[in-house]
Design an enzyme around this catalytic site. Structure first.
Site, PDB file in Angstrom:
ATOM      1  CD  GLU A   1      18.076 -13.590  -4.586  1.00  0.00           C
ATOM      2  OE1 GLU A   1      17.433 -14.047  -3.634  1.00  0.00           O
ATOM      3  OE2 GLU A   1      17.732 -12.566  -5.201  1.00  0.00           O
TER       4      GLU A   1
ATOM      5  CG  HIS B   1      21.554 -37.204   1.657  1.00  0.00           C
ATOM      6  ND1 HIS B   1      22.031 -38.451   2.005  1.00  0.00           N
ATOM      7  CD2 HIS B   1      22.625 -36.373   1.691  1.00  0.00           C
ATOM      8  CE1 HIS B   1      23.329 -38.364   2.264  1.00  0.00           C
ATOM      9  NE2 HIS B   1      23.717 -37.113   2.064  1.00  0.00           N
TER      10      HIS B   1
ATOM     11  CD  GLU C   1      11.270 -12.787  -5.890  1.00  0.00           C
ATOM     12  OE1 GLU C   1      11.013 -12.306  -4.791  1.00  0.00           O
ATOM     13  OE2 GLU C   1      12.307 -12.488  -6.526  1.00  0.00           O
TER      14      GLU C   1
ATOM     15  CE  LYS D   1      15.503 -12.409  -7.448  1.00  0.00           C
ATOM     16  NZ  LYS D   1      15.362 -11.725  -6.425  1.00  0.00           N
TER      17      LYS D   1
ATOM     18  CG  ASN E   1       0.080   2.546   3.566  1.00  0.00           C
ATOM     19  OD1 ASN E   1      -0.898   2.506   2.833  1.00  0.00           O
ATOM     20  ND2 ASN E   1       1.243   3.061   3.191  1.00  0.00           N
ATOM     21  N   GLY E   2      -1.106  -0.421   6.698  1.00  0.00           N
ATOM     22  CA  GLY E   2      -0.930  -1.152   7.955  1.00  0.00           C
ATOM     23  C   GLY E   2      -2.162  -1.974   8.285  1.00  0.00           C
TER      24      GLY E   2
ATOM     25  NE  ARG F   1       5.434   1.195  -1.111  1.00  0.00           N
ATOM     26  CZ  ARG F   1       6.387   1.219  -0.192  1.00  0.00           C
ATOM     27  NH1 ARG F   1       7.515   1.818  -0.461  1.00  0.00           N
ATOM     28  NH2 ARG F   1       6.218   0.666   0.980  1.00  0.00           N
TER      29      ARG F   1
ATOM     30  CD1 TRP G   1      -0.107  -5.640  -3.257  1.00  0.00           C
ATOM     31  CD2 TRP G   1      -0.148  -6.726  -1.308  1.00  0.00           C
ATOM     32  NE1 TRP G   1       0.499  -6.850  -3.430  1.00  0.00           N
ATOM     33  CE2 TRP G   1       0.490  -7.542  -2.260  1.00  0.00           C
ATOM     34  CE3 TRP G   1      -0.290  -7.207  -0.005  1.00  0.00           C
ATOM     35  CZ2 TRP G   1       0.988  -8.804  -1.959  1.00  0.00           C
ATOM     36  CZ3 TRP G   1       0.204  -8.457   0.292  1.00  0.00           C
ATOM     37  CH2 TRP G   1       0.837  -9.241  -0.691  1.00  0.00           C
TER      38      TRP G   1
ATOM     39  CB  CYS H   1      -0.880   0.044   1.230  1.00  0.00           C
ATOM     40  SG  CYS H   1      -1.931  -1.375   1.422  1.00  0.00           S
TER      41      CYS H   1
ATOM     42  CE  LYS I   1      12.173  -3.277  -4.594  1.00  0.00           C
ATOM     43  NZ  LYS I   1      13.025  -4.426  -4.994  1.00  0.00           N
TER      44      LYS I   1
HETATM   45  C1  G6P Z   1       9.281  -8.738  -0.294  1.00  0.00           C
HETATM   46  C2  G6P Z   1       9.824  -8.650  -1.703  1.00  0.00           C
HETATM   47  C3  G6P Z   1      11.151  -9.402  -1.787  1.00  0.00           C
HETATM   48  C4  G6P Z   1      12.118  -8.852  -0.747  1.00  0.00           C
HETATM   49  C5  G6P Z   1      11.522  -8.949   0.658  1.00  0.00           C
HETATM   50  C6  G6P Z   1      12.376  -8.222   1.700  1.00  0.00           C
HETATM   51  O1  G6P Z   1       8.855 -10.029  -0.014  1.00  0.00           O
HETATM   52  O2  G6P Z   1       8.901  -9.183  -2.633  1.00  0.00           O
HETATM   53  O3  G6P Z   1      11.704  -9.221  -3.082  1.00  0.00           O
HETATM   54  O4  G6P Z   1      13.316  -9.562  -0.816  1.00  0.00           O
HETATM   55  O5  G6P Z   1      10.244  -8.310   0.675  1.00  0.00           O
HETATM   56  O6  G6P Z   1      12.399  -6.852   1.413  1.00  0.00           O
HETATM   57  P1  G6P Z   1      13.417  -5.826   2.031  1.00  0.00           P
HETATM   58  O7  G6P Z   1      12.938  -4.481   1.568  1.00  0.00           O
HETATM   59  O8  G6P Z   1      13.340  -5.962   3.541  1.00  0.00           O
HETATM   60  O9  G6P Z   1      14.753  -6.180   1.533  1.00  0.00           O
END
Ligand code: G6P
Length: 606
Positions: free
Chosen positions: A481, A504, A488, A485, A99-100, A27, A73, A2, A601
């Site tokens: 990671e 295993h 996502e 990626k 927000n929140g 975001r 959101w 949001c 984001k």
């Molecule tokens: C969300 C995003 C991720 C990110 C994570 C942590 O889940 O979709 O891409 O890695 O938050 O975000 P930060 O801003 O704390 O790095």
């Protein structure tokens, strides 16, 4: 997640609010809306869907020089016009954006309904509008303050009142609000991205703080009505240009390609040739304190957590202090033992992730020393920590992290070097690492030069419904990671395994339909990795290796080569082809690369 924008001043509010919302789109959101006050009326316009559609449908007569706007959101209630913000009270006098999460919303809603209030939405936020309307206070500020005194939970909010044109009241508690100081106009937003076009002077509200904004200035006070005094700070490292594509098709593509420059910025002024160490100005720790730490524990969520895993290995290897990483969201719910001899490190790109922020607050409350590794300057986590190291990677717009993952790894290399040189890392090793770090930007450029081969390999990954990502030792966090990626942005299933674990259990799945992406640095575990690849190939599993040397066809069908650096720093470079793989797989599948479905984001709620 949001987003909030607010404006008060001499200009027409709606275009400014809509432009601000567009800057917050990255975001993640599913609906949007705005409210303006002017010509004796309060007007609200909102809908599910994109900001562009909202802007196109705003009535031609929508006058007002004061207003609030929001991208939502969905948390409580589906994405819909009714659930979109702003929310108003029953008489349409007040409009709020929030927000929140209001934690006692159900209880407050039941109480208000018993008093005859009719709700128009399913949201927790709407209770705030009704509470403000029923506060029976002499001013908007006082009404908001009294309403908030009944609320538990997190909020960043902005409110306008038909009877107080020329005023916006904002409040923050666990969800950020930044005031933007203009020339006879005031802005507020949940993210400085919405402010950069208009002002560089900002004021961050602290938790439990409110502000009244008017064109001529602002006043801040606490929930118990004590006036506070704030010192404005300058927005650093943010430019409107960072929020533009600059000739690229996607922000993810741009941010991957920006890495030679962003890594150079992360390193800038931090390499010390004289003592073969790193300069880290914001640590707030002296050498004696550093020597007294017996452990380093790193906390973060998502890619920040995986970057922390990479960081833990770097710190342990360079400084010879036991180090590990844990997801902040898990850590905070398991009543962890706080060890006074541990250096805690919180990692966050946005500096606003709710789980990481709460972990930091809990650590500090219990007397621990917490260092922040944060990208967003002045963000909540950065302000909450005892000391910190900024990434200086500039704003990251694409939802998925790329350049900030890499810069976080670089920061941990700097931290490991610094801690190591205070402890037992030799000057010769220090010098070797300083040279290695200095070489990174140029080597990243070389990796990016191999994009065409990576594009071809990505087609194979896109065609498979599932894939494995494997790595050993230093390569394991890189593989984790890499799989994240791909999931996502391409929505393809990918599972990361330590290469050593394959036999295993997961080997049962390997066959011609399941490609494996293998991270194979040329280090002491190279032979071990080759054995794992042979096991996969013996079962006809396709292998795509990211490596320092071309592997024979019996081990890998494709080798994507990266330049060799120092063994400790190699993982930083090995991660970059995996970003490109995910990007090109997403392109092949036609997904919304920069705004993947269901993701935000910055996750500012729990
Ligand atoms: C969300 C995003 C991720 C990110 C994570 C942590 O889940 O979709 O891409 O890695 O938050 O975000 P930060 O801003 O704390 O790095």
């Amino acid at each position: 997640m949001c987003g909030i924008v607010a404006y008060v001043g001499p200009r027409d509010a709606a275009p400014l609010l809509l432009e601000g919302l567009a800057r917050l789109e990255y975001r993640g959101y599913d609906s949007a809306g705005l409210a303006v006050v002017g010509n004796g009326g309060l007007r609200v316009h909102k809908d599910a869907g994109r900001v562009r559609a909202l802007a196109a449908s705003v009535p031609s007569r929508f006058p007002g020089r004061t207003g609030v706007a929001h991208t939502r959101w969905a948390t409580h209630g589906v994405p819909s016009k009714a659930n979109a913000h702003p929310h108003t009270d029953a008489t349409g006098r007040y409009a709020i954006v929030h927000n929140g999460i209001v934690e006692n919303a159900a209880e407050l809603r039941a109480k208000l309904e018993a008093e005859g209030v009719c709700f128009a939405s399913e949201t927790d936020s709407e209770v705030l509008a009704h509470l403000i309307a029923r506060a029976d206070a002499p001013s908007l500020a006082e009404a908001v303050r009294l309403a908030l005194s009944q609320v538990t939970g997190a909020y960043g909010l902005a409110v306008v009142d038909r009877e107080a044109p020329g005023q916006v009241v904002v409040a923050a508690n666990g969800s950020p609000v930044v005031l933007g100081l203009g020339d006879r106009e005031m802005f507020a937003a949940s993210d400085p991205a919405a402010l950069v076009r208009h002002t560089r002077q900002v004021v961050h509200l602290d938790d439990g703080e409110l502000a009244v904004l008017e064109a001529r200035g602002y006043r801040t006070f606490t929930l118990d009505a004590r006036e506070t005094s704030k010192r404005p700070s300058a927005l650093e490292g943010l430019s409107t240009e960072a929020y533009e594509l600059g000739g690229y098709t996607h922000f993810m593509q741009r941010e991957i390609h920006d890495q030679p420059e962003t890594v150079a910025r992360t390193l800038s002024g931090r390499l010390d040739d004289r003592f073969s160490t790193a300069h880290l100005g914001g640590l707030e720790l002296d050498a004696r304190q550093i020597r007294s730490f017996r452990r380093v524990r790193i906390l973060g969520c998502g890619s920040a957590y995986y970057a922390g895993e990479l960081g833990a290995r770097l710190v342990e290897e360079l400084a010879r202090i036991p180090a590990d990483a844990e997801s902040a969201s898990e850590w905070r719910y398991r009543n962890p033992v706080i060890d006074p001899d541990t250096l805690y490190v919180a990692v966050s790109q946005s500096g606003e992730t709710a789980d990481t922020l709460r972990a930091v607050q809990e650590l500090r409350r219990r007397g621990a020393f917490v260092l922040g590794v944060v990208n967003a300057v002045g963000s909540s986590i950065a302000r909450e920590c005892d000391g910190g190291i900024y990434l200086h990677a500039g704003p990251e717009v694409s939802v998925t992290s790329t350049k900030t993952f890499t810069s976080t790894a670089v920061v941990f290399a700097l931290l490991g070097l610094y801690l190591g040189r205070i402890r037992d890392l030799s000057p010769a090793d220090g010098a070797r690492l300083v040279d290695g770090l200095r070489a990174l930007p140029g080597q990243i450029t070389t990796v990016l030069g191999g994009e065409d081969l990576i594009d071809a390999a990505a087609t194979q990954l896109a065609a498979a419904s599932s894939s494995f990502y494997v790595g050993r030792g230093r390569g394991w966090p890189v593989a984790r990671e890499g799989a994240q990626k791909l999931k996502e942005v391409s929505y393809r299933h990918a599972e990361a395994y330590p290469a050593s674990e394959l036999k295993h259990g997961p080997l049962a799945l390997v066959g011609p339909e399941l490609p494996t992406v293998a991270v194979v640095p040329d280090d002491e575990l190279f032979e071990k990795n080759c054995s794992t690849l042979a096991e996969i190939r013996a079962r006809s599993g396709p292998v795509l290796a990211v490596a320092h040397r071309r592997l024979p066809a019996e081990l890998a069908e494709t080798s994507i080569l990266v330049p060799k650096n120092e063994p400790e720093l190699d993982p930083i470079l090995l991660g970059i082809p995996l970003q490109l793989l995910a990007y090109h797989a997403a392109l092949a599948l036609g997904t919304d690369v920069d705004r993947p479905r269901n993701l935000a984001k910055s996750v500012t709620v729990e």
